[in-house]
Design a protein around this motif. Structure first.
Motif, PDB file in Angstrom:
ATOM      1  N   GLU A 174       0.839  -1.193   0.000  1.00 42.82           N
ATOM      2  CA  GLU A 174       0.000   0.000   0.000  1.00 42.82           C
ATOM      3  C   GLU A 174       0.878   1.249   0.000  1.00 42.82           C
ATOM      4  OE1 GLU A 174      -3.903   0.514   0.691  1.00 42.82           O
ATOM      5  OE2 GLU A 174      -3.306  -0.940  -0.833  1.00 42.82           O
TER       6      GLU A 174
ATOM      7  N   ARG B 175       3.043  -1.122   4.181  1.00 46.37           N
ATOM      8  CA  ARG B 175       2.664   0.251   3.869  1.00 46.37           C
ATOM      9  C   ARG B 175       3.919   1.093   3.708  1.00 46.37           C
ATOM     10  NH1 ARG B 175      -0.778   2.081   8.643  1.00 46.37           N
ATOM     11  NH2 ARG B 175      -1.211   3.831   7.269  1.00 46.37           N
TER      12      ARG B 175
ATOM     13  N   GLU C 150       1.037   4.998   0.679  1.00 41.67           N
ATOM     14  CA  GLU C 150       0.300   6.022   1.413  1.00 41.67           C
ATOM     15  C   GLU C 150       0.698   7.389   0.877  1.00 41.67           C
ATOM     16  OE1 GLU C 150      -1.998   4.829   2.967  1.00 41.67           O
ATOM     17  OE2 GLU C 150      -1.397   3.012   3.964  1.00 41.67           O
TER      18      GLU C 150
END
Length: 150
Positions: free
Chosen positions: A92, A128, A94
């Motif tokens: 992911e 992340r 961010e």
């Protein structure tokens, strides 16, 4: 444009690595430790594309299929930026570097927390990362992929 605080050493390192074009230090009453970093949207988008390519290449290297915008939840519409479904590893990005990121407001951050908690309940490892910690994330990704393949 909004920014966030970093040390000048961090800023100089990022500039030398080509990750940012420059930085701005606030008024003299601000200590060097609280210099502000500004990354424009173009730089952030370019970095995102480069990192996605690196992640996809890493998965190919380990012969693991990787899918962009992978819908992982059976009922919700949640998607991972990139996922390796066979080993349940997700990546992911961010986008906290832009001034309109939903990741930096309370509601958006809270929704992400619920998404990631549900992913963990389904057996996913979610890695992340941001523009700044992408290199560390890639090293971690190698280790996680190796571990999941055993």
């Amino acid at each position: 444009m909004k920014g966030f605080r970093m040390t000048i050493d961090d800023l100089v390192r990022l500039k030398n690595e080509g990750k940012i074009r420059g930085f701005h230090v606030g008024p003299s009453k601000v200590s060097p430790e609280s210099a502000k970093l500004f990354i424009d949207k173009k730089t952030s988008t370019k970095t995102r594309e480069n990192v996605f390519t690196e992640i996809l290449d890493l998965c190919r290297e380990y012969e693991v299929e990787a899918v962009q915008e992978y819908k992982f939840h059976p009922k919700r519409k949640w998607r991972f930026d990139i996922a390796a479904p066979s080993i349940k590893v997700a990546f992911e990005f961010e986008g906290i570097m832009s001034d309109k990121s939903r990741h930096t407001n309370v509601v958006g951050y809270s929704k992400d927390a619920v998404k990631y908690a549900n992913a963990q309940q389904l057996g996913w490892i979610v890695l992340r990362f941001t523009v700044i910690n992408k290199d560390e994330m890639l090293e971690t990704a190698k280790q996680v992929i190796k571990t999941r393949l055993i």
